[in-house]
Structures are given as structure tokens and as C-alpha cells.
Design a protein around this motif. Structure first.
Motif, PDB file in Angstrom:
ATOM      1  N   UNK A  79       0.829  -1.203   0.000  1.00 52.64           N
ATOM      2  CA  UNK A  79       0.000   0.000   0.000  1.00 52.64           C
ATOM      3  C   UNK A  79       0.860   1.247   0.000  1.00 52.64           C
ATOM      4  N   UNK A  80       0.277   2.319  -0.487  1.00 50.79           N
ATOM      5  CA  UNK A  80       0.996   3.592  -0.552  1.00 50.79           C
ATOM      6  C   UNK A  80       0.767   4.320   0.763  1.00 50.79           C
ATOM      7  N   UNK A  81       1.823   4.635   1.434  1.00 49.56           N
ATOM      8  CA  UNK A  81       1.725   5.324   2.714  1.00 49.56           C
ATOM      9  C   UNK A  81       2.800   6.393   2.747  1.00 49.56           C
ATOM     10  N   UNK A  82       2.388   7.631   2.566  1.00 50.96           N
ATOM     11  CA  UNK A  82       3.378   8.693   2.601  1.00 50.96           C
ATOM     12  C   UNK A  82       2.760   9.939   3.213  1.00 50.96           C
ATOM     13  N   UNK A  83       3.578  10.884   3.527  1.00 50.15           N
ATOM     14  CA  UNK A  83       3.123  12.115   4.167  1.00 50.15           C
ATOM     15  C   UNK A  83       2.142  12.872   3.287  1.00 50.15           C
ATOM     16  N   UNK A  84       2.360  12.873   1.981  1.00 50.98           N
ATOM     17  CA  UNK A  84       1.480  13.600   1.072  1.00 50.98           C
ATOM     18  C   UNK A  84       0.064  13.024   1.110  1.00 50.98           C
ATOM     19  N   UNK A  85      -0.051  11.693   1.171  1.00 47.03           N
ATOM     20  CA  UNK A  85      -1.361  11.064   1.236  1.00 47.03           C
ATOM     21  C   UNK A  85      -2.046  11.434   2.541  1.00 47.03           C
ATOM     22  N   UNK A  86      -1.308  11.371   3.655  1.00 45.57           N
ATOM     23  CA  UNK A  86      -1.876  11.745   4.951  1.00 45.57           C
ATOM     24  C   UNK A  86      -2.313  13.198   4.966  1.00 45.57           C
ATOM     25  N   UNK A  87      -1.524  14.071   4.364  1.00 46.83           N
ATOM     26  CA  UNK A  87      -1.852  15.499   4.324  1.00 46.83           C
ATOM     27  C   UNK A  87      -3.118  15.735   3.505  1.00 46.83           C
ATOM     28  N   UNK A  88      -3.223  15.061   2.362  1.00 50.09           N
ATOM     29  CA  UNK A  88      -4.429  15.202   1.538  1.00 50.09           C
ATOM     30  C   UNK A  88      -5.654  14.702   2.284  1.00 50.09           C
ATOM     31  N   UNK A  89      -5.497  13.610   3.035  1.00 46.40           N
ATOM     32  CA  UNK A  89      -6.615  13.058   3.788  1.00 46.40           C
ATOM     33  C   UNK A  89      -7.079  14.061   4.850  1.00 46.40           C
ATOM     34  N   UNK A  90      -6.142  14.713   5.537  1.00 45.47           N
ATOM     35  CA  UNK A  90      -6.493  15.713   6.555  1.00 45.47           C
ATOM     36  C   UNK A  90      -7.222  16.890   5.914  1.00 45.47           C
ATOM     37  N   UNK A  91      -6.708  17.371   4.771  1.00 48.11           N
ATOM     38  CA  UNK A  91      -7.354  18.485   4.071  1.00 48.11           C
ATOM     39  C   UNK A  91      -8.760  18.086   3.631  1.00 48.11           C
ATOM     40  N   UNK A  92      -8.899  16.867   3.134  1.00 48.89           N
ATOM     41  CA  UNK A  92     -10.195  16.384   2.683  1.00 48.89           C
ATOM     42  C   UNK A  92     -11.185  16.334   3.840  1.00 48.89           C
ATOM     43  N   UNK A  93     -10.712  15.913   5.002  1.00 49.07           N
ATOM     44  CA  UNK A  93     -11.594  15.844   6.173  1.00 49.07           C
ATOM     45  C   UNK A  93     -12.050  17.244   6.565  1.00 49.07           C
ATOM     46  N   UNK A  94     -11.156  18.237   6.508  1.00 54.20           N
ATOM     47  CA  UNK A  94     -11.526  19.618   6.843  1.00 54.20           C
ATOM     48  C   UNK A  94     -12.583  20.125   5.874  1.00 54.20           C
ATOM     49  N   UNK A  95     -12.358  19.894   4.580  1.00 54.40           N
ATOM     50  CA  UNK A  95     -13.290  20.353   3.550  1.00 54.40           C
ATOM     51  C   UNK A  95     -14.640  19.660   3.728  1.00 54.40           C
ATOM     52  N   UNK A  96     -14.611  18.356   4.020  1.00 52.73           N
ATOM     53  CA  UNK A  96     -15.853  17.608   4.203  1.00 52.73           C
ATOM     54  C   UNK A  96     -16.654  18.172   5.370  1.00 52.73           C
ATOM     55  N   UNK A  97     -15.977  18.472   6.482  1.00 56.35           N
ATOM     56  CA  UNK A  97     -16.675  19.033   7.643  1.00 56.35           C
ATOM     57  C   UNK A  97     -17.317  20.373   7.304  1.00 56.35           C
ATOM     58  N   UNK A  98     -16.582  21.230   6.593  1.00 57.99           N
ATOM     59  CA  UNK A  98     -17.118  22.541   6.211  1.00 57.99           C
ATOM     60  C   UNK A  98     -18.296  22.366   5.263  1.00 57.99           C
ATOM     61  N   UNK A  99     -18.141  21.509   4.258  1.00 62.96           N
ATOM     62  CA  UNK A  99     -19.213  21.295   3.282  1.00 62.96           C
ATOM     63  C   UNK A  99     -20.433  20.634   3.901  1.00 62.96           C
ATOM     64  N   UNK A 100     -20.221  19.693   4.817  1.00 65.44           N
ATOM     65  CA  UNK A 100     -21.370  19.002   5.396  1.00 65.44           C
ATOM     66  C   UNK A 100     -22.192  19.946   6.265  1.00 65.44           C
ATOM     67  N   UNK A 101     -21.560  20.860   6.956  1.00 65.70           N
ATOM     68  CA  UNK A 101     -22.331  21.805   7.765  1.00 65.70           C
ATOM     69  C   UNK A 101     -23.072  22.789   6.867  1.00 65.70           C
ATOM     70  N   UNK A 102     -22.486  23.146   5.736  1.00 65.74           N
ATOM     71  CA  UNK A 102     -23.165  24.052   4.799  1.00 65.74           C
ATOM     72  C   UNK A 102     -24.271  23.327   4.051  1.00 65.74           C
ATOM     73  N   UNK A 103     -24.075  22.047   3.733  1.00 65.08           N
ATOM     74  CA  UNK A 103     -25.063  21.330   2.937  1.00 65.08           C
ATOM     75  C   UNK A 103     -26.284  20.937   3.751  1.00 65.08           C
ATOM     76  N   UNK A 104     -26.164  20.807   5.068  1.00 64.24           N
ATOM     77  CA  UNK A 104     -27.341  20.441   5.856  1.00 64.24           C
ATOM     78  C   UNK A 104     -28.394  21.525   5.800  1.00 64.24           C
ATOM     79  N   UNK A 105     -27.972  22.759   5.716  1.00 64.39           N
ATOM     80  CA  UNK A 105     -28.948  23.836   5.627  1.00 64.39           C
ATOM     81  C   UNK A 105     -29.574  23.927   4.240  1.00 64.39           C
ATOM     82  N   UNK A 106     -28.810  23.522   3.195  1.00 66.63           N
ATOM     83  CA  UNK A 106     -29.355  23.620   1.840  1.00 66.63           C
ATOM     84  C   UNK A 106     -30.025  22.327   1.386  1.00 66.63           C
ATOM     85  N   UNK A 107     -29.815  21.218   2.096  1.00 68.07           N
ATOM     86  CA  UNK A 107     -30.363  19.937   1.647  1.00 68.07           C
ATOM     87  C   UNK A 107     -31.880  19.915   1.688  1.00 68.07           C
ATOM     88  N   UNK A 108     -32.481  20.664   2.580  1.00 63.93           N
ATOM     89  CA  UNK A 108     -33.937  20.669   2.653  1.00 63.93           C
ATOM     90  C   UNK A 108     -34.559  21.349   1.437  1.00 63.93           C
TER      91      UNK A 108
END
Length: 164
Positions: A79-108
Motif C-alpha cells: 500500500x501507498x503510505x506517505x506524508x502527502x497522502x496523509x496530508x491530503x486526507x487531513x485536508x479532505x476531512x476539513x473540507x468535508x466538515x465545512x461542506x457538510x455543515x453548509x449542505x445540511x442547511x441547503x439539503x432541505x
């Protein structure tokens, strides 16, 4: 009773078998090349199969390519395990949290959510097929190049006629 290990035409195109062929070619290369340092400063461009990689590599010698093939094998096996992959995963989690809080208000306010899900499933299937085809093609080329590097090494040390 022994199982037969032959590939049917359909299995020949499987990703699993392509990975096994590549890993087998790199293992053969690794077992054949007893003194990898002999590959240093040996240019790739004398071999048609290997010269295509020269433009993609910073260093154009057989040793660098030998190391690259072994690295790719290790990534497939472990498996590929490197700092760049971990960094992208952290950034993705931040973006997901921001988007999920914004999308809950617009999903209705969404009325056509089912159509979006169907499109997304179709896109995922197309993406999967596209990447599967690409990965299979890359693995086939890498397998050919591992075999070519092994053959070239044998020629360099004077055993070019053995085991072909």
C-alpha cells in the motif's frame, strides 16, 4: 489433486493477474540482478522498451529504473503510505466538515436529489472503468519494462542467451 494455474482469456485482463504478472517480473528482476550497482550510469536509451521511461525520470540510468520498479512493487504489495497522502486526507476531512455543515442547511431545499444520486453512481462506474483500464495498461507496460531490464542486465554481464 493439484489445481491448474492457467489463465482463461477473461482472467488475462483481470487487474489481479496484471498485478501478479508485474510482481513476478519484478521478483525475477530482483533475483537475477545480483549486483544492482552495476546498473549505475548504464543508459536506458539503448533498449527500446526502457527508453520510453527516460523522459519520465530525472535520472536516465538503469539503476534508477530498477529502484523505481521495486518501489512500485512495494506500493502494490504493502500500500501507498506517505506524508502527502496523509496530508491530503487531513485536508479532505476539513473540507468535508465545512461542506457538510453548509449542505445540511441547503439539503432541505433540494427536490431532485434522486437524479443526482443516479448520476453520481454512473459517474463512479465510469471513473472506475477508466482508472481500471488505465491501471491495467500501466501494469502491462511496467511488466514489459521489468522483463526488458532483466534481459538487458543479463546482456551487460554476458549471460544474454541464458533463460530466455
Amino acid at each position: 489433486m493439484m489445481m491448474q494455474l492457467t489463465e482463461t482469456p477473461n482472467q488475462k485482463n483481470s487487474l489481479f493477474n496484471a498485478m501478479n504478472r508485474f510482481i513476478g517480473a519484478v521478483n525475477n528482476m530482483d533475483q537475477t540482478i545480483m549486483v544492482p550497482s552495476m546498473l549505475r550510469d548504464v543508459p536506458l536509451d539503448e533498449d527500446r522498451e526502457l527508453s520510453s521511461m527516460k523522459s519520465d525520470m530525472d535520472e536516465g540510468d538503469m539503476y534508477s529504473y530498477y529502484q523505481l520498479l521495486k518501489s512500485i512493487r512495494r506500493d502494490i504489495e504493502w500500500g501507498v503510505r506517505c506524508a502527502a497522502v496523509d496530508e491530503r486526507r487531513k485536508e479532505s476531512m476539513k473540507i468535508t466538515r465545512v461542506n457538510s455543515s453548509a449542505s445540511t442547511s441547503s439539503s432541505s431545499s433540494m427536490e431532485d436529489g434522486d437524479d443526482d444520486d443516479d448520476d453520481e453512481e454512473e459517474d463512479l462506474e465510469k471513473q472506475f472503468q477508466y482508472h481500471l483500464t488505465g491501471l491495467h495498461g500501466v501494469l502491462s507496460k511496467l511488466t514489459t519494462q521489468a522483463n526488458s531490464l532483466t534481459k538487458r542486465y543479463k546482456q551487460e554481464i554476458g549471460i544474454g542467451g541464458w533463460g530466455q
